[in-house]
Every structure is written in C-alpha cells, then in structure tokens.
Design a protein around this motif. Structure first.
Motif, PDB file in Angstrom:
ATOM      1  N   LEU A  32      16.740  -6.448   8.563  1.00  0.00           N
ATOM      2  CA  LEU A  32      15.650  -7.344   8.163  1.00  0.00           C
ATOM      3  C   LEU A  32      14.311  -6.613   8.180  1.00  0.00           C
ATOM      4  O   LEU A  32      13.504  -6.742   7.261  1.00  0.00           O
ATOM      5  CB  LEU A  32      15.569  -8.541   9.113  1.00  0.00           C
ATOM      6  CG  LEU A  32      16.648  -9.601   8.950  1.00  0.00           C
ATOM      7  CD1 LEU A  32      16.607 -10.571  10.128  1.00  0.00           C
ATOM      8  CD2 LEU A  32      16.459 -10.359   7.629  1.00  0.00           C
ATOM      9  N   HIS A  33      14.113  -5.834   9.238  1.00  0.00           N
ATOM     10  CA  HIS A  33      12.814  -5.190   9.446  1.00  0.00           C
ATOM     11  C   HIS A  33      12.567  -4.104   8.395  1.00  0.00           C
ATOM     12  O   HIS A  33      11.501  -4.038   7.786  1.00  0.00           O
ATOM     13  CB  HIS A  33      12.781  -4.604  10.857  1.00  0.00           C
ATOM     14  CG  HIS A  33      11.408  -4.402  11.403  1.00  0.00           C
ATOM     15  ND1 HIS A  33      11.184  -3.934  12.661  1.00  0.00           N
ATOM     16  CD2 HIS A  33      10.172  -4.598  10.868  1.00  0.00           C
ATOM     17  CE1 HIS A  33       9.876  -3.863  12.870  1.00  0.00           C
ATOM     18  NE2 HIS A  33       9.254  -4.252  11.797  1.00  0.00           N
ATOM     19  N   HIS A  34      13.560  -3.260   8.196  1.00  0.00           N
ATOM     20  CA  HIS A  34      13.403  -2.152   7.246  1.00  0.00           C
ATOM     21  C   HIS A  34      13.580  -2.604   5.795  1.00  0.00           C
ATOM     22  O   HIS A  34      12.716  -2.356   4.945  1.00  0.00           O
ATOM     23  CB  HIS A  34      14.401  -1.035   7.580  1.00  0.00           C
ATOM     24  CG  HIS A  34      14.321   0.129   6.633  1.00  0.00           C
ATOM     25  ND1 HIS A  34      15.031   0.177   5.449  1.00  0.00           N
ATOM     26  CD2 HIS A  34      13.585   1.270   6.664  1.00  0.00           C
ATOM     27  CE1 HIS A  34      14.752   1.300   4.811  1.00  0.00           C
ATOM     28  NE2 HIS A  34      13.879   1.978   5.518  1.00  0.00           N
ATOM     29  N   ASN A  87       2.317   1.753   8.915  1.00  0.00           N
ATOM     30  CA  ASN A  87       2.723   1.453  10.292  1.00  0.00           C
ATOM     31  C   ASN A  87       4.240   1.392  10.433  1.00  0.00           C
ATOM     32  O   ASN A  87       4.801   1.871  11.420  1.00  0.00           O
ATOM     33  CB  ASN A  87       2.091   0.141  10.745  1.00  0.00           C
ATOM     34  CG  ASN A  87       0.570   0.175  10.660  1.00  0.00           C
ATOM     35  OD1 ASN A  87      -0.019   1.223  10.415  1.00  0.00           O
ATOM     36  ND2 ASN A  87      -0.064  -0.970  10.841  1.00  0.00           N
ATOM     37  N   HIS A  88       4.915   0.811   9.425  1.00  0.00           N
ATOM     38  CA  HIS A  88       6.378   0.723   9.512  1.00  0.00           C
ATOM     39  C   HIS A  88       7.029   2.070   9.302  1.00  0.00           C
ATOM     40  O   HIS A  88       8.010   2.407   9.963  1.00  0.00           O
ATOM     41  CB  HIS A  88       6.905  -0.334   8.543  1.00  0.00           C
ATOM     42  CG  HIS A  88       6.666  -1.718   9.068  1.00  0.00           C
ATOM     43  ND1 HIS A  88       5.554  -2.456   8.753  1.00  0.00           N
ATOM     44  CD2 HIS A  88       7.363  -2.453   9.972  1.00  0.00           C
ATOM     45  CE1 HIS A  88       5.599  -3.610   9.414  1.00  0.00           C
ATOM     46  NE2 HIS A  88       6.679  -3.631  10.171  1.00  0.00           N
ATOM     47  N   ASP A  89       6.500   2.857   8.384  1.00  0.00           N
ATOM     48  CA  ASP A  89       7.054   4.189   8.160  1.00  0.00           C
ATOM     49  C   ASP A  89       7.038   4.994   9.463  1.00  0.00           C
ATOM     50  O   ASP A  89       8.037   5.605   9.855  1.00  0.00           O
ATOM     51  CB  ASP A  89       6.240   4.899   7.073  1.00  0.00           C
ATOM     52  CG  ASP A  89       6.792   6.274   6.754  1.00  0.00           C
ATOM     53  OD1 ASP A  89       7.972   6.360   6.378  1.00  0.00           O
ATOM     54  OD2 ASP A  89       6.037   7.263   6.889  1.00  0.00           O
ATOM     55  N   LEU A 165       3.815   0.947  18.358  1.00  0.00           N
ATOM     56  CA  LEU A 165       4.810   0.023  18.905  1.00  0.00           C
ATOM     57  C   LEU A 165       4.583  -1.339  18.246  1.00  0.00           C
ATOM     58  O   LEU A 165       3.573  -1.999  18.482  1.00  0.00           O
ATOM     59  CB  LEU A 165       4.655  -0.068  20.425  1.00  0.00           C
ATOM     60  CG  LEU A 165       5.405  -1.205  21.141  1.00  0.00           C
ATOM     61  CD1 LEU A 165       6.891  -1.209  20.804  1.00  0.00           C
ATOM     62  CD2 LEU A 165       5.206  -1.107  22.648  1.00  0.00           C
ATOM     63  N   ASP A 166       5.525  -1.713  17.400  1.00  0.00           N
ATOM     64  CA  ASP A 166       5.434  -2.966  16.644  1.00  0.00           C
ATOM     65  C   ASP A 166       5.758  -4.138  17.566  1.00  0.00           C
ATOM     66  O   ASP A 166       6.864  -4.218  18.101  1.00  0.00           O
ATOM     67  CB  ASP A 166       6.436  -2.901  15.476  1.00  0.00           C
ATOM     68  CG  ASP A 166       6.271  -4.046  14.472  1.00  0.00           C
ATOM     69  OD1 ASP A 166       5.652  -5.072  14.821  1.00  0.00           O
ATOM     70  OD2 ASP A 166       6.778  -3.901  13.346  1.00  0.00           O
ATOM     71  N   VAL A 167       4.773  -5.036  17.775  1.00  0.00           N
ATOM     72  CA  VAL A 167       5.060  -6.222  18.589  1.00  0.00           C
ATOM     73  C   VAL A 167       4.928  -7.520  17.779  1.00  0.00           C
ATOM     74  O   VAL A 167       4.722  -8.580  18.335  1.00  0.00           O
ATOM     75  CB  VAL A 167       4.221  -6.279  19.896  1.00  0.00           C
ATOM     76  CG1 VAL A 167       4.691  -5.197  20.861  1.00  0.00           C
ATOM     77  CG2 VAL A 167       2.732  -6.141  19.656  1.00  0.00           C
ATOM     78  N   GLU A 169       6.705 -10.524  16.053  1.00  0.00           N
ATOM     79  CA  GLU A 169       7.970 -11.136  16.497  1.00  0.00           C
ATOM     80  C   GLU A 169       9.163 -10.683  15.656  1.00  0.00           C
ATOM     81  O   GLU A 169      10.278 -10.596  16.144  1.00  0.00           O
ATOM     82  CB  GLU A 169       7.850 -12.662  16.489  1.00  0.00           C
ATOM     83  CG  GLU A 169       7.031 -13.159  17.681  1.00  0.00           C
ATOM     84  CD  GLU A 169       7.018 -14.672  17.807  1.00  0.00           C
ATOM     85  OE1 GLU A 169       7.394 -15.356  16.847  1.00  0.00           O
ATOM     86  OE2 GLU A 169       6.611 -15.149  18.885  1.00  0.00           O
ATOM     87  N   HIS A 170       8.939 -10.354  14.372  1.00  0.00           N
ATOM     88  CA  HIS A 170      10.079  -9.924  13.535  1.00  0.00           C
ATOM     89  C   HIS A 170      10.718  -8.641  14.066  1.00  0.00           C
ATOM     90  O   HIS A 170      11.838  -8.305  13.708  1.00  0.00           O
ATOM     91  CB  HIS A 170       9.680  -9.801  12.050  1.00  0.00           C
ATOM     92  CG  HIS A 170       8.725  -8.690  11.727  1.00  0.00           C
ATOM     93  ND1 HIS A 170       7.596  -8.856  10.958  1.00  0.00           N
ATOM     94  CD2 HIS A 170       8.724  -7.376  12.056  1.00  0.00           C
ATOM     95  CE1 HIS A 170       6.961  -7.704  10.836  1.00  0.00           C
ATOM     96  NE2 HIS A 170       7.620  -6.794  11.493  1.00  0.00           N
ATOM     97  N   ALA A 171       9.988  -7.905  14.913  1.00  0.00           N
ATOM     98  CA  ALA A 171      10.513  -6.642  15.444  1.00  0.00           C
ATOM     99  C   ALA A 171      11.528  -6.866  16.570  1.00  0.00           C
ATOM    100  O   ALA A 171      12.334  -5.984  16.861  1.00  0.00           O
ATOM    101  CB  ALA A 171       9.376  -5.766  15.953  1.00  0.00           C
TER     102      ALA A 171
HETATM  103 MN    MN Z   1       7.176  -4.897  11.703  1.00  0.00          MN
END
Ligand code: MN
Length: 216
Positions: A32-34, A87-89, A165-167, A169-171
């Motif tokens: 889902l995240h990627h 940020n996601h990369d 650090l992704d905080v 909620e989807h993470a």
């Molecule tokens: Mn994220």
C-alpha cells in the motif's frame, strides 16, 4: 536516487522484497505504502509540473530547495507532492533487512546511539498528526533531529535530509494501530546506515560546490 532526477518522475522499484522487513513492517503495508501512496505522489507531482515546461529540467532536489522561486500556482503542489516523492524515496532506501550498525561518527554527535534514539523517538511521537522525524545536517555539517509536518522536506528550510522516519498513519496503522511508539522501536532495527552515510558524504560534496544555494 529520485532527488537527482527531473520531470517526468517515475516510481523506483522497492530495493528489497515486499516481505523483506517482516515482522517489523508487514508486506501489506509495504504494498500500500510503496505501490499506492508513493505512486500517487509521483502522479500528482507530474500532473502539477506538466503545464510548466520551464521546470522540467529542474531536479526534485532543486525544486524543493527553491520553493520561493516557484510561481505560487505551483509552489504548494511541489511542497506537498514533491515532498511526498522525495521523502518516500529516501524512507524506503534507508531501510534494509537486519539493519546496519550505526556509524560512530553519527553516534558521537548525539552522545551515543541510545541518546540519538531517544531524541528521534521523542521527535516522532511529538509530531501531532501526520509528518516525519528527520536526521538532518545543517550547512556547517552539524547533525540534528527535527520533526516536520505533512510532507515538508528539510531542503526547503535550508537543512540537508539524511534519514526520514515516516509517522503518517499509513506507514504503520495496519500492523501497529495506534501504537506509534512500537513502530518506531522496530524501525530502529532496520535502518540502512550505509545509505545515511552516503547521503552525508553527498551533502559534504554539495557544500564544497555550493550548488544548493540559496536554501543551503
Ligand atoms: Mn508515507
């Protein structure tokens, strides 16, 4: 690294299998995240940039470090969607199965690994709502921890991003529900410090060249 690329941006493959970070990050969250969240940021950024050919040669790094130079009609999209892409990369790139040992050089800057973890965890827990905790470097090379809301990127405030650090909620919500602290504790086990050191060295090269001005 997507930060060095320009329009049209493309989703990079996950650098490990979707279940490689189990049990700390579950396979479903990773898909889902990627595949969904990250892809959506890429699609939205491309859509926003499409009518502005003058920015098609700008790298993502340059766009984020120069938000004030963008037309107001484009600025918010780059801040939100472009930040989401960068940020996601970096988030996915700075994790690895089994983790890597924290470099002495970074631990020393915080008085040890545990004090750094405490600082990072406090920043991540203290971020009300969605956002990221960041390990960053300033223009003198001094390391620090900051929390930024939503998809704001350190480059936009004159800091160099080393480790996000992704905080959101989807993470973590599918596996950890409301227990953000447990997710953070487990994330400490899977940090790819080799990648963080590569970012730090890249940052030092940037400083010598000074090409990230004006933000840096
Ligand atoms: Mn994220």
């Amino acid at each position: 690294m997507i930060a060095k690329t320009s329009y049209p941006f493309q989703l990079p493959p996950l650098p490990y299998a979707y279940d490689a970070l189990e049990p700390y990050i579950d396979e479903e969250t990773m898909h889902l995240h990627h595949d969904r969240h990250f892809q959506t940021y890429i699609d939205n950024l491309n859509k926003a940039l499409e009518p502005y050919p003058v920015y098609h040669t700008w790298t993502l790094e340059k766009l984020l470090a120069n938000l004030d130079h963008l037309p107001p009609s484009l600025r918010t999209a780059v801040r939100e969607q472009g930040g989401g892409v960068y940020n996601h990369d970096l988030y996915f790139d700075t994790m690895i199965p089994g983790g890597k040992p924290m470099p002495q050089e970074i631990a020393l800057a915080f008085g040890g690994e545990e004090p750094w973890k405490t600082e990072m965890k406090n920043a991540a827990l203290g971020q009300f709502g969605s956002g990221f905790a960041w390990l960053v470097s300033d223009c003198s090379g001094k390391l620090s921890v900051v929390a930024l809301p939503n998809q704001d990127n350190p480059l936009s405030i004159g800091l160099y991003p080393l480790l996000p650090l992704d905080v959101w909620e989807h993470a973590y919500y599918l596996k950890y529900h409301n227990l953000r602290g447990d997710y953070i504790d487990n994330w400490f086990r899977i940090i790819n410090w080799d990648m963080v050191m590569a970012k730090l060295e890249e940052r030092q090269r940037c400083r010598r060249k000074g090409f990230l001005a004006p933000a840096l």
